[in-house]
Scaffold this motif. Structure first.
Motif, PDB file in Angstrom:
ATOM      1  N   HIS A 102       0.845  -1.190   0.000  1.00 47.54           N
ATOM      2  CA  HIS A 102       0.000   0.000   0.000  1.00 47.54           C
ATOM      3  C   HIS A 102       0.885   1.247   0.000  1.00 47.54           C
ATOM      4  CE1 HIS A 102      -3.721   1.976   0.206  1.00 47.54           C
ATOM      5  NE2 HIS A 102      -4.219   1.547   1.345  1.00 47.54           N
ATOM      6  N   MET A 136      -0.301   4.636   1.570  1.00 44.64           N
ATOM      7  CA  MET A 136      -1.507   5.238   2.154  1.00 44.64           C
ATOM      8  C   MET A 136      -1.616   6.736   1.889  1.00 44.64           C
ATOM      9  SD  MET A 136      -1.929   3.020   5.617  1.00 44.64           S
ATOM     10  CE  MET A 136      -1.999   1.209   5.542  1.00 44.64           C
ATOM     11  N   THR A 142      -3.004   8.409   6.252  1.00 46.55           N
ATOM     12  CA  THR A 142      -2.757   7.052   6.752  1.00 46.55           C
ATOM     13  C   THR A 142      -3.971   6.563   7.540  1.00 46.55           C
ATOM     14  OG1 THR A 142      -0.377   7.410   6.831  1.00 46.55           O
ATOM     15  CG2 THR A 142      -1.234   5.643   8.198  1.00 46.55           C
ATOM     16  N   ASP A 171       2.598  -0.655   4.808  1.00 48.79           N
ATOM     17  CA  ASP A 171       2.527   0.573   4.026  1.00 48.79           C
ATOM     18  C   ASP A 171       3.920   0.920   3.541  1.00 48.79           C
ATOM     19  OD1 ASP A 171       1.156   2.762   2.844  1.00 48.79           O
ATOM     20  OD2 ASP A 171       2.102   4.080   4.305  1.00 48.79           O
TER      21      ASP A 171
END
Ligand SMILES: [Zn+2]
Length: 465
Positions: A67, A69, A108, A125
């Motif tokens: 990811h 974020m 986030t 992340d």
């Protein structure tokens, strides 16, 4: 000691080694661990907190392995809605150069809220851009506040456009500063214990934004923390341009590049791997190198179809990643698993030589296994990813009496989770703590958070004009 009882569930799908599925079952949790799973009659009848799970499906908390974020702030930007990876990145780098610590913290939490509401309990992340005083600590603080289990990766970019890289020079960092900050973050935040809520991994961004030296030094740094489970993460073999860059600059395939730099092994996971060839798959399998499969992003950017069935059959550890947020542009983990299932099937139909599996190329349970225990393996976690006594109490509950499951759950509640629709979680439990209750986030006030996030998203976009 506090206890939690999830009682009278219609189905508890454990995704343990035998893929055990209990009917009319309960789960008893003490502190942060599962103590017992079984028939409701055989388990304790009460606890400090009791969730009435009648009409609910219980699954292990889903695990997101890739990811970005902060990109929640730049979803659906019109100029790059229809771009492939390299031009998408070139269009967004100037906007991202305006990121602030507040923006990273808020985005986030928004990304984590979206994940938690979809039943995801652990997320990785990859933050690889650090302008204006941004630090990875901003993400870690956000995760602690919202209550998500977090694998924070210290990304980096060091080769700017003037050196032949893709990003503009003003967003890259000096390599000595990157390594020093990475070491600080591991020493400050990384927890190797059972039930750890924060891990830190080392994650130079991609072959086209960091040097070979930084890749090598990063691997040495992570492995200098012997026995601490400090892992390595990057992007690899994402699309045809990525392969062409590797050929032109390094005169090798991405897998050969990774091998040469010490970036294969059970402590490494690579995002995408859409263009992994047969030799690459064999090498990944032999070295137990993990893959974060990102089906939505791969479709959104027209990168291609990763050969996931071949990877699984060869023994490559595979997890799932929502990627993005601006290359998905969503972060719904159940939907991601559904897309993994659908994309594997359509990919098989495009094969030139016959069809070994047909629609069973990937079953609903296969896709859910990748999204749970597969992700745990890729992140090197033995304490999450399936439900069993002694495991962390990370669970997601879905209400089978909603329209999403109508006519499906009565036949097969587990497969319905992917085949029928992509429902929101009714309850999400992380480390024994109820973080989503009755479909609402219980740890952060979501309305004001989204409002603040949207204001910051507009500020960020305007600043780049
Ligand atoms: Zn990515």
């Amino acid at each position: 000691m506090t206890t939690l009882l999830i009682r009278n569930a219609t189905c508890v799908a454990t995704f343990d080694d035998n893929r055990t599925e209990w009917r009319d079952a309960s789960v008893f949790v003490r502190e942060n661990r599962i103590e017992a799973i079984g028939s409701t009659a055989d388990l304790p009848q009460t606890a400090d907190e009791v969730i009435d799970a009648r009409g609910h499906l219980v699954v292990p908390g889903l695990v997101n392995t890739h990811h970005h974020m902060y990109q929640s702030l730049t979803r659906a930007i019109p100029a790059v809605q229809d771009a492939e990876l390299f031009s998408w990145l070139r269009g967004l780098y100037p906007i991202w150069s305006g990121l602030t610590p507040e923006m990273v913290h808020v985005s986030t939490q928004v990304a984590m809220a979206e994940l938690l509401l979809s039943g995801c309990t652990t997320s990785s992340d990859h933050l690889y851009i650090y302008p204006n005083g941004v630090r990875l600590d901003d993400s870690i603080d956000a995760a602690r506040e919202i209550g998500m289990r977090f694998v924070a990766t210290r990304g980096s970019m060091s080769v700017g456009a003037s050196q032949g890289g893709l990003p503009p020079d003003r967003v890259v960092e000096r390599e000595d500063a990157i390594l020093a900050d990475t070491q600080r973050l591991i020493e400050t935040h990384h927890d190797a214990a059972h039930g750890a809520m924060v891990n830190v991994a080392v994650a130079p961004c991609s072959p086209f934004s960091v040097s070979r030296d930084l890749m090598r030094e990063s691997a040495l740094l992570a492995r200098s923390f012997k026995g601490q489970g400090v892992r390595l993460h990057t992007h690899l073999a994402e699309n045809d341009h990525d392969i062409a860059y590797s050929r032109e600059k390094f005169n090798c395939t991405p897998t050969e590049y990774a091998q040469d730099l010490g970036w294969l092994g059970h402590d490494v996971w690579h995002a995408h791997c859409v263009k992994l060839d047969a030799a690459g798959i064999a090498l990944f399998a032999k070295t137990k190198t993990g893959v974060a499969h990102c089906p939505c992003s791969n479709m959104r950017l027209a990168s291609g179809i990763a050969p996931i069935r071949r990877m699984l059959d060869a023994g490559v550890p595979v997890g799932l990643g929502v990627d993005g947020s601006a290359s998905n542009d969503g972060a719904h983990m159940v939907n991601e698993a559904r897309q993994a299932l659908l994309l594997a099937r359509v990919g098989r139909s495009l094969e030139p030589f016959g069809c070994d599996h047909g629609p069973s190329e990937m079953t609903a349970r296969d896709a859910l296994a990748i999204a749970t225990r597969g992700g745990a393996e890729v992140l090197g976690r033995t304490d999450i990813g399936h439900l069993a006594p002694g495991m962390c109490a990370d669970l997601a509950l879905f209400d089978l009496n909603t329209v999403a499951f109508a006519g499906g759950a009565v036949h097969d509640p587990v497969a319905s989770l992917l085949l029928c629709a992509s429902p929101q979680a009714a309850y999400t439990v992380v480390n024994g703590r109820v973080v989503v209750r009755e479909g609402q986030l219980a740890t952060v006030d979501l309305g004001p958070l989204v409002e603040r996030h949207n204001r910051l998203a507009v500020t960020l976009a305007l600043a780049a004009r």
